[in-house]
Design a protein around this motif. Structure first.
Motif, short mmCIF file in Angstrom:
data_model
loop_
_atom_site.label_atom_id
_atom_site.label_comp_id
_atom_site.label_asym_id
_atom_site.label_seq_id
_atom_site.Cartn_x
_atom_site.Cartn_y
_atom_site.Cartn_z
N TYR A 1 0.45 45.15 -8.85
CA TYR A 1 0.45 45.98 -7.65
C TYR A 1 -0.37 47.25 -7.87
O TYR A 1 -0.29 47.87 -8.93
N LEU B 1 -2.08 50.82 -5.54
CA LEU B 1 -2.17 51.57 -4.30
C LEU B 1 -3.54 51.37 -3.69
O LEU B 1 -4.57 51.65 -4.33
N MET C 1 0.97 49.84 -1.24
CA MET C 1 1.08 49.15 -2.51
C MET C 1 0.99 47.64 -2.25
O MET C 1 1.84 47.08 -1.55
#
Length: 285
Positions: A246, A248, A253
């Protein structure tokens, strides 16, 4: 003289092959463009434009944690996304035959739809073109060698439509505002780390059990039965997608790597592993 004759034959053969490849690519692109046009024509552009945390107040606790982890207040709703992948695809039905692929995918969130256009490298210079799509409530799945010779084509049945809507819902971790209740997803509690997500579109309904990790992010999505073609027959089979890495991106996210597998009695059979190379969003206004 015979050498010149052989060279001439080879040259003619090469020209014919290149012409066939060019024709196949152009014809394939035209068919994909038609799907894009149909999908864009079915789009709906009404509704809210930005995320309000009050929307999630009544959702199961693991779902609330997820949205708090991936969205910030005021995040614009994703209306469409353009995604590029690289990865491996398992072409074997009984044995492992992983082949590299590249793909581009266009997604629209309302009305839900996507068009996945892939190239699987079978041998140097030899590619299978694949399009997998959900467009205006209809599923599409076709594979052609060099865009010309059909090697697989599934009829547009109710089972295929349901399976493709399931794929859209599973991949919504890449466009997480599409998982909000205002976008049509119904959430129900399962336990402290899982919840079920249901999305309906026309006559199709997809339901997945979503498992969240310790950070509140989607770790996996599972269906008790997605239809799988086995020697020409459609067999309902447990199915799972997993996500990780994951990051940003544009304020949200999202996972950059994933794997999809059939859950067979003898164990999981992964058939798709990929990484996002590029993802760009278009937002609601």
């Amino acid at each position: 003289m015979w050498i010149k004759g052989v060279l001439l034959v080879l040259l003619v053969f090469l020209v014919v092959v290149l012409a066939a490849i060019s024709y196949g690519t152009a014809r394939w692109k035209a068919d994909v463009d038609k799907l894009h046009t149909e999908m864009e024509g079915a789009r709906s552009r009404d509704g809210a434009a930005a995320y309000d945390p009050r929307e999630i107040a009544d959702l199961p606790s693991p779902v609330q944690r997820y949205f708090r982890a991936v969205l910030k207040e005021g995040q614009a709703y994703v209306a469409a996304a353009n995604i590029e992948h690289t990865g491996l695809f398992n072409m074997g039905e009984d044995e492992e035959r992983w082949r590299p692929f590249t793909s581009s995918q266009r997604v629209v969130t309302k009305r839900p739809g996507f068009v996945w256009d892939a190239r699987i490298l079978m041998a140097p210079g030899l590619k299978v073109f694949v399009r997998d799509a959900y467009v205006a409530g209809r599923g599409v799945l076709t594979a052609k060698l060099l865009g010309l010779i059909t090697v697989m084509e599934q009829p547009s049945t109710a089972q295929l439509g349901q399976g493709e809507l399931m794929r859209f819902l599973a991949e919504a971790a890449w466009y997480p505002t599409a998982l909000l209740p205002s976008q049509g997803v119904r959430w129900e509690a399962v336990d402290d780390t899982r919840a079920s997500a249901t999305l309906s579109d026309g006559s199709n309904t997809a339901r997945l059990v979503v498992e969240f990790d310790s950070q509140g992010l989607i770790a996996s999505v599972t269906s008790e039965a997605r239809y799988r073609e086995v020697r020409g027959a459609q067999v309902p089979t447990p199915w799972q997608g997993r996500f990780w890495d994951y990051r940003l991106h544009d304020g949200m996210m999202i996972p950059f790597e994933g794997e999809v597998a059939w859950l067979l009695p003898e164990g999981p059979k992964p058939y798709w592993r990929a990484r996002i190379q590029r993802i760009e969003y278009e937002y609601a206004r």
